[in-house]
Scaffold this motif. Sequence first.
Motif, PDB file in Angstrom:
ATOM      1  N   PHE A  54       0.760  -1.192   0.110  1.00 19.72           N
ATOM      2  CA  PHE A  54      -0.044   0.116   0.019  1.00 19.72           C
ATOM      3  C   PHE A  54       0.716   1.219   0.038  1.00 19.72           C
ATOM      4  N   ARG A  55       1.935   1.210   0.402  1.00 24.36           N
ATOM      5  CA  ARG A  55       2.982   2.410   0.433  1.00 24.36           C
ATOM      6  C   ARG A  55       2.994   3.171  -0.796  1.00 24.36           C
ATOM      7  N   LEU A 105       1.569   1.431  11.575  1.00 30.23           N
ATOM      8  CA  LEU A 105       0.451   2.387  12.021  1.00 30.23           C
ATOM      9  C   LEU A 105       0.761   3.839  11.538  1.00 30.23           C
ATOM     10  N   LEU A 106       2.044   4.328  11.620  1.00 27.23           N
ATOM     11  CA  LEU A 106       2.419   5.596  10.919  1.00 27.23           C
ATOM     12  C   LEU A 106       2.044   5.748   9.809  1.00 27.23           C
ATOM     13  N   HIS A 107       2.372   4.811   8.761  1.00 26.16           N
ATOM     14  CA  HIS A 107       2.292   5.087   7.398  1.00 26.16           C
ATOM     15  C   HIS A 107       0.947   5.101   7.124  1.00 26.16           C
ATOM     16  N   GLN A 108      -0.159   4.066   7.824  1.00 21.12           N
ATOM     17  CA  GLN A 108      -1.480   3.963   7.402  1.00 21.12           C
ATOM     18  C   GLN A 108      -2.123   5.341   7.660  1.00 21.12           C
ATOM     19  N   ARG A 109      -1.785   5.843   8.793  1.00 25.11           N
ATOM     20  CA  ARG A 109      -2.590   7.179   9.211  1.00 25.11           C
ATOM     21  C   ARG A 109      -1.849   8.325   8.426  1.00 25.11           C
ATOM     22  N   LEU A 110      -0.816   8.453   8.036  1.00 23.42           N
ATOM     23  CA  LEU A 110      -0.232   9.487   7.810  1.00 23.42           C
ATOM     24  C   LEU A 110       0.389   9.985   6.083  1.00 23.42           C
ATOM     25  N   THR A 137       0.047  10.461   2.662  1.00 21.10           N
ATOM     26  CA  THR A 137      -0.973  11.189   1.716  1.00 21.10           C
ATOM     27  C   THR A 137      -1.213  10.547   0.406  1.00 21.10           C
ATOM     28  N   ARG A 138      -0.136  10.283  -0.263  1.00 27.93           N
ATOM     29  CA  ARG A 138      -0.566   9.765  -1.799  1.00 27.93           C
ATOM     30  C   ARG A 138      -1.178   8.397  -1.781  1.00 27.93           C
ATOM     31  N   PRO A 139      -1.137   7.273  -0.755  1.00 24.78           N
ATOM     32  CA  PRO A 139      -1.978   6.359  -1.067  1.00 24.78           C
ATOM     33  C   PRO A 139      -3.502   6.542  -0.500  1.00 24.78           C
ATOM     34  N   LYS A 140      -3.667   7.558   0.205  1.00 25.57           N
ATOM     35  CA  LYS A 140      -5.018   7.897   0.421  1.00 25.57           C
ATOM     36  C   LYS A 140      -5.504   8.630  -0.636  1.00 25.57           C
ATOM     37  N   GLU A 141      -4.977   9.588  -1.356  1.00 22.05           N
ATOM     38  CA  GLU A 141      -5.370  10.313  -2.586  1.00 22.05           C
ATOM     39  C   GLU A 141      -5.687   9.319  -3.746  1.00 22.05           C
ATOM     40  N   ALA A 142      -4.605   8.303  -3.831  1.00 22.43           N
ATOM     41  CA  ALA A 142      -4.684   7.165  -4.885  1.00 22.43           C
ATOM     42  C   ALA A 142      -6.153   6.322  -4.641  1.00 22.43           C
ATOM     43  N   TYR A 147      -8.583   3.989   7.434  1.00 23.40           N
ATOM     44  CA  TYR A 147      -7.697   4.995   7.497  1.00 23.40           C
ATOM     45  C   TYR A 147      -7.929   5.795   6.190  1.00 23.40           C
ATOM     46  N   TRP A 148      -8.599   5.358   5.136  1.00 22.50           N
ATOM     47  CA  TRP A 148      -8.724   6.091   3.929  1.00 22.50           C
ATOM     48  C   TRP A 148     -10.245   6.498   3.669  1.00 22.50           C
ATOM     49  N   ASN A 149     -11.230   5.882   4.677  1.00 18.98           N
ATOM     50  CA  ASN A 149     -12.564   6.108   4.423  1.00 18.98           C
ATOM     51  C   ASN A 149     -13.144   5.756   3.105  1.00 18.98           C
TER      52      ASN A 149
END
Length: 413
Positions: free
Chosen positions: A117-118, A165-170, A172-177, A203-205
């Motif tokens: 996912f990163r 935990l940090l990467h899943q929460r913080l 931004t590019r995975p969340k945007e994609a 984490y991404w809703n």
Amino acid sequence: MKVLISAYATSPYQGSEFGVGWGFVAALARNHDLWVIVEEEKCRADLERYLAEHPEFGQRVQFHYLHKQRNRWLRKLWPPSYYWYYRRWHQNAYRLAQQLHQEVNFDLAHQLTMVGFREPGYLWRLGIPFVWGPVGGMGLFPWRFLPTVGWYGALYYLGYNLFNLLHQRLLTRPKEAAKVAAAGSATGLLAATPENRDGASTYWNCPSIVLTEVGLPREPVSQIQLRAAGEPLRLVWTGLHIPRKALNLGLQALGRLPTEIDWQLDILGQGERTAAWQQLAERLKISERCRFHGWVPREQALAIMQGAHGMLITSLRDLTSTVTVEALALGLPIICLDHCGFAEVVNETCGIKIPVTTPGDVINGLARAIEQLARDENQRQALAQGALERARDFTWEHKARVVDRIYRAKGVG
């Protein structure tokens, strides 16, 4: 449809991520015209060899090769530096994708491999329908099991959990994609396991569809292996001998079986924990029933598996692993933890799943499940038959149909 795919790792002759990339590409090519961007150094020779032997495949698939810069010395000193160069490869892939899109006018873009996912790449910025996945790597190593993997394993997976935990929460590019993939009337976000589906939601809703990343490498066998009266229950375990594979839990479970239960465990693979696990078997006084084979040729490994009555999987941190669906295709009931990708693949028709609660409960649960198979051959045979049926849900053709429906649902079919 004209589909652009980013598949960094893709090869018809390699396993793991390369096999995942090839399985999806080969299956999707039956229904769509594909332009596939792959990494050059590890993929080009294999793909050109395959195209030379199967020229008709090249009529539906065009491969575009991009070199990835590497600094192996830096990676040894600081392993996360891998992602610096991996991201640069994706930036170059995006520039190539923009050029190709101007020429071809793609209907859809798909970020396929690597599964983690990163790094979601950049194809989601093309402004066309976007699919991402299967996505893996979310979730955690079970906290209560840190003491079971040795001091080094405990420190490693403690760090792993904190970084995840940090990467899943913080990040931004995975969340945007993910949001681009999930947008519209149907989600194009594919989760490799239930925990990745839950992670995408938390984490991404974003809603996602679970689609196991591995596929069936061969047709299921025609009949199951029977166990004759008086024959020991033959189990098989296979994988890297590293802390997260946790064979020690299975060995401790076998050490708790009643003395009248006759069993044998074939252990395939090798690694840093081999000696420790051999010593554990000695201490438990079960070493005579545990056969450590090391690494053997693939066909020999499959022959050992086919001669077994069941598969034991003890992984505490994994996606799914190809051996899971291979075991199903050989008619092997699976005893595993109700965790990672195994929670999705194994159901009540083909195996027994042990809840991941505490180490003691898991060891006892594994012991009970093994005893159950040993004492009830009718149930074992029913699960073995169920394994053959379940295996058909993981053919690449089945996966391609799922992805094809998603492509169509994105509104461009």
